[in-house]
Design a protein around this motif. Sequence first.
Motif, PDB file in Angstrom:
ATOM      1  N   ALA A   1      46.351  32.339  46.880  1.00 13.45           N
ATOM      2  CA  ALA A   1      47.594  32.473  46.111  1.00 13.45           C
ATOM      3  C   ALA A   1      48.624  33.203  46.956  1.00 13.45           C
ATOM      4  CB  ALA A   1      47.341  33.239  44.810  1.00 13.45           C
ATOM      5  N   TYR A   2      49.840  32.673  47.001  1.00 15.04           N
ATOM      6  CA  TYR A   2      50.895  33.327  47.780  1.00 15.04           C
ATOM      7  C   TYR A   2      52.269  32.834  47.343  1.00 15.04           C
ATOM      8  CZ  TYR A   2      50.622  28.924  50.442  1.00 15.04           C
ATOM      9  OH  TYR A   2      50.602  27.595  50.806  1.00 15.04           O
ATOM     10  N   ILE A   3      53.275  33.630  47.687  1.00 19.70           N
ATOM     11  CA  ILE A   3      54.665  33.249  47.451  1.00 19.70           C
ATOM     12  C   ILE A   3      55.182  32.617  48.740  1.00 19.70           C
ATOM     13  CG2 ILE A   3      56.988  34.076  46.896  1.00 19.70           C
ATOM     14  CD1 ILE A   3      55.663  36.427  45.441  1.00 19.70           C
ATOM     15  N   ALA A   4      55.626  31.377  48.652  1.00 22.25           N
ATOM     16  CA  ALA A   4      56.065  30.653  49.843  1.00 22.25           C
ATOM     17  C   ALA A   4      57.275  31.316  50.483  1.00 22.25           C
ATOM     18  CB  ALA A   4      56.375  29.203  49.479  1.00 22.25           C
ATOM     19  N   ASP A   5      57.493  31.024  51.756  1.00 24.23           N
ATOM     20  CA  ASP A   5      58.630  31.604  52.474  1.00 24.23           C
ATOM     21  C   ASP A   5      59.850  30.690  52.427  1.00 24.23           C
ATOM     22  OD1 ASP A   5      57.776  29.590  54.112  1.00 24.23           O
ATOM     23  OD2 ASP A   5      57.489  30.837  55.899  1.00 24.23           O
ATOM     24  N   TYR A   6      59.843  29.728  51.515  1.00 22.05           N
ATOM     25  CA  TYR A   6      61.001  28.853  51.310  1.00 22.05           C
ATOM     26  C   TYR A   6      61.276  28.770  49.808  1.00 22.05           C
ATOM     27  CZ  TYR A   6      57.148  25.609  50.332  1.00 22.05           C
ATOM     28  OH  TYR A   6      56.004  25.033  49.832  1.00 22.05           O
ATOM     29  N   LEU A   7      62.485  28.360  49.458  1.00 23.43           N
ATOM     30  CA  LEU A   7      62.871  28.183  48.067  1.00 23.43           C
ATOM     31  C   LEU A   7      62.989  26.686  47.763  1.00 23.43           C
ATOM     32  CD1 LEU A   7      65.753  30.836  47.942  1.00 23.43           C
ATOM     33  CD2 LEU A   7      63.340  31.191  47.345  1.00 23.43           C
TER      34      LEU A   7
ATOM     35  N   PRO B   1      43.348  26.769  43.361  1.00 23.37           N
ATOM     36  CA  PRO B   1      42.201  27.170  42.542  1.00 23.37           C
ATOM     37  C   PRO B   1      40.850  26.753  43.094  1.00 23.37           C
ATOM     38  CG  PRO B   1      43.947  26.223  41.195  1.00 23.37           C
ATOM     39  CD  PRO B   1      44.315  25.963  42.618  1.00 23.37           C
ATOM     40  N   ALA B   2      40.814  25.692  43.911  1.00 20.72           N
ATOM     41  CA  ALA B   2      39.531  25.218  44.437  1.00 20.72           C
ATOM     42  C   ALA B   2      38.912  26.194  45.436  1.00 20.72           C
ATOM     43  CB  ALA B   2      39.700  23.846  45.081  1.00 20.72           C
ATOM     44  N   ILE B   3      39.740  27.036  46.055  1.00 16.40           N
ATOM     45  CA  ILE B   3      39.205  28.019  47.005  1.00 16.40           C
ATOM     46  C   ILE B   3      38.482  29.110  46.234  1.00 16.40           C
ATOM     47  CG2 ILE B   3      39.818  29.778  48.707  1.00 16.40           C
ATOM     48  CD1 ILE B   3      42.138  28.071  49.559  1.00 16.40           C
ATOM     49  N   LYS B   4      37.296  29.428  46.641  1.00 15.84           N
ATOM     50  CA  LYS B   4      36.501  30.442  45.955  1.00 15.84           C
ATOM     51  C   LYS B   4      37.126  31.818  46.141  1.00 15.84           C
ATOM     52  CE  LYS B   4      31.855  32.437  45.694  1.00 15.84           C
ATOM     53  NZ  LYS B   4      31.821  32.374  44.221  1.00 15.84           N
ATOM     54  N   SER B   5      37.374  32.491  45.036  1.00 17.55           N
ATOM     55  CA  SER B   5      37.960  33.828  45.106  1.00 17.55           C
ATOM     56  C   SER B   5      36.954  34.814  45.689  1.00 17.55           C
ATOM     57  CB  SER B   5      38.384  34.291  43.708  1.00 17.55           C
ATOM     58  OG  SER B   5      38.884  35.607  43.752  1.00 17.55           O
ATOM     59  N   GLN B   6      37.477  35.789  46.415  1.00 20.22           N
ATOM     60  CA  GLN B   6      36.638  36.802  47.043  1.00 20.22           C
ATOM     61  C   GLN B   6      36.617  38.108  46.254  1.00 20.22           C
ATOM     62  OE1 GLN B   6      34.936  35.822  50.006  1.00 20.22           O
ATOM     63  NE2 GLN B   6      35.770  33.911  49.163  1.00 20.22           N
ATOM     64  N   ILE B   7      37.258  38.104  45.075  1.00 20.99           N
ATOM     65  CA  ILE B   7      37.362  39.327  44.284  1.00 20.99           C
ATOM     66  C   ILE B   7      36.949  39.050  42.832  1.00 20.99           C
ATOM     67  CG2 ILE B   7      39.138  40.380  45.722  1.00 20.99           C
ATOM     68  CD1 ILE B   7      41.261  39.296  43.862  1.00 20.99           C
ATOM     69  N   SER B   8      36.811  40.104  42.062  1.00 22.86           N
ATOM     70  CA  SER B   8      36.385  39.975  40.675  1.00 22.86           C
ATOM     71  C   SER B   8      37.480  39.343  39.815  1.00 22.86           C
ATOM     72  CB  SER B   8      36.032  41.350  40.108  1.00 22.86           C
ATOM     73  OG  SER B   8      37.208  42.151  40.000  1.00 22.86           O
ATOM     74  N   ALA B   9      37.094  38.888  38.619  1.00 24.27           N
ATOM     75  CA  ALA B   9      38.065  38.302  37.699  1.00 24.27           C
ATOM     76  C   ALA B   9      39.155  39.314  37.352  1.00 24.27           C
ATOM     77  CB  ALA B   9      37.359  37.821  36.435  1.00 24.27           C
ATOM     78  N   LYS B  10      38.779  40.577  37.194  1.00 17.98           N
ATOM     79  CA  LYS B  10      39.736  41.630  36.878  1.00 17.98           C
ATOM     80  C   LYS B  10      40.755  41.785  38.002  1.00 17.98           C
ATOM     81  CE  LYS B  10      39.986  46.520  35.552  1.00 17.98           C
ATOM     82  NZ  LYS B  10      39.173  47.756  35.282  1.00 17.98           N
TER      83      LYS B  10
ATOM     84  N   GLN C   1      41.540  39.434  40.164  1.00 17.13           N
ATOM     85  CA  GLN C   1      42.334  38.213  40.213  1.00 17.13           C
ATOM     86  C   GLN C   1      43.514  38.299  39.249  1.00 17.13           C
ATOM     87  OE1 GLN C   1      40.024  34.439  40.120  1.00 17.13           O
ATOM     88  NE2 GLN C   1      38.237  35.701  40.564  1.00 17.13           N
ATOM     89  N   VAL C   2      43.270  38.866  38.079  1.00 15.34           N
ATOM     90  CA  VAL C   2      44.351  39.054  37.111  1.00 15.34           C
ATOM     91  C   VAL C   2      45.378  40.038  37.671  1.00 15.34           C
ATOM     92  CG1 VAL C   2      44.932  39.966  34.825  1.00 15.34           C
ATOM     93  CG2 VAL C   2      42.934  38.486  35.109  1.00 15.34           C
ATOM     94  N   LYS C   3      44.889  41.068  38.338  1.00 14.24           N
ATOM     95  CA  LYS C   3      45.812  42.039  38.947  1.00 14.24           C
ATOM     96  C   LYS C   3      46.694  41.362  39.996  1.00 14.24           C
ATOM     97  CE  LYS C   3      44.451  46.252  39.994  1.00 14.24           C
ATOM     98  NZ  LYS C   3      43.828  47.410  40.683  1.00 14.24           N
ATOM     99  N   LEU C   4      46.109  40.460  40.787  1.00 13.38           N
ATOM    100  CA  LEU C   4      46.888  39.736  41.792  1.00 13.38           C
ATOM    101  C   LEU C   4      47.931  38.839  41.123  1.00 13.38           C
ATOM    102  CD1 LEU C   4      47.550  38.817  44.640  1.00 13.38           C
ATOM    103  CD2 LEU C   4      45.603  37.238  44.538  1.00 13.38           C
TER     104      LEU C   4
END
Length: 271
Positions: free
Chosen positions: A101-107, A119-128, A130-133
């Motif tokens: 997940a990221y904010i692109a450098d273009y508009l 979403p297909a990439i496996k998250s490396q952090i907890s669900a909690k 992920q919500v914080k991110l």
Amino acid sequence: MSYPRSSKSDPTTKKQAAAAAVASEEQQAKMINEVRELLRPAEMPGFLTDSTVRRFLHARSWSAAQATKAVKETVKWRRQYRPDEIRWDDIPGREHEVKRAYIADYLDKDGRTVVVTVPAIKSQISAKEQVKLLVYTLESCTAGSENGQESVVWIADFRGWTLSSTPLAQSRQSMNIIQKHYPGLIAAAILFDPPKIFESFWKMLSYFIEPELEKKVKFVYTDNPESQRIMADMFDMEKLDSAFGGRSASGIDVAKYSERMRTGDQIRGLR
């Protein structure tokens, strides 16, 4: 491939259409002031800018009473969750490395912020975490915005997605945060190349999506002429990532992106 819209009724559509015609700039200003009067004593003046109050009013069909209630609920949540205090370095770096997940450098062509999630990439952090991110990303999108109304285009890359990629409960929680605490922020949500199996998931998830947001969802597919027109209408193809049909091969540089987000944190007064 196309996905059916949910069959839920939209009792607010006529009311919103009528209200939208009423909401001139002068009337909007009056309604913003009305909400502020109803909020006395003042609630979080640093958070409740005119553009934020306007977003809540728009999301509640320009009803000052309903918008005030929604604002109070969000103020309560913000006091408990403290989203304005989340920093880039509060999220484990291993999650940033996988570029989920990221904010692109273009508009986009209308100058709106572009958020990309995979979403297909496996998250490396907890669900909690992920919500914080997610909350951190939303806060970053609203920071310093003079007009936050429909100022974000969200691209979700569903290539490689499976039912285990995104738990429904977590998706519902994310949708609740976006709709309840950041209403009117999303201008368009592009679901890029969702597989056939996504249809059953969408039927369940769309039940929890408000009609106003659901109508902003666009299903886009590789090698589909209509999809190509949608992307070309919205984006400068020279800047859009090649993964989404654009001609930019630069991708996201995690080190540069981290520096950009830390700079944003400093501008917001976070250390």
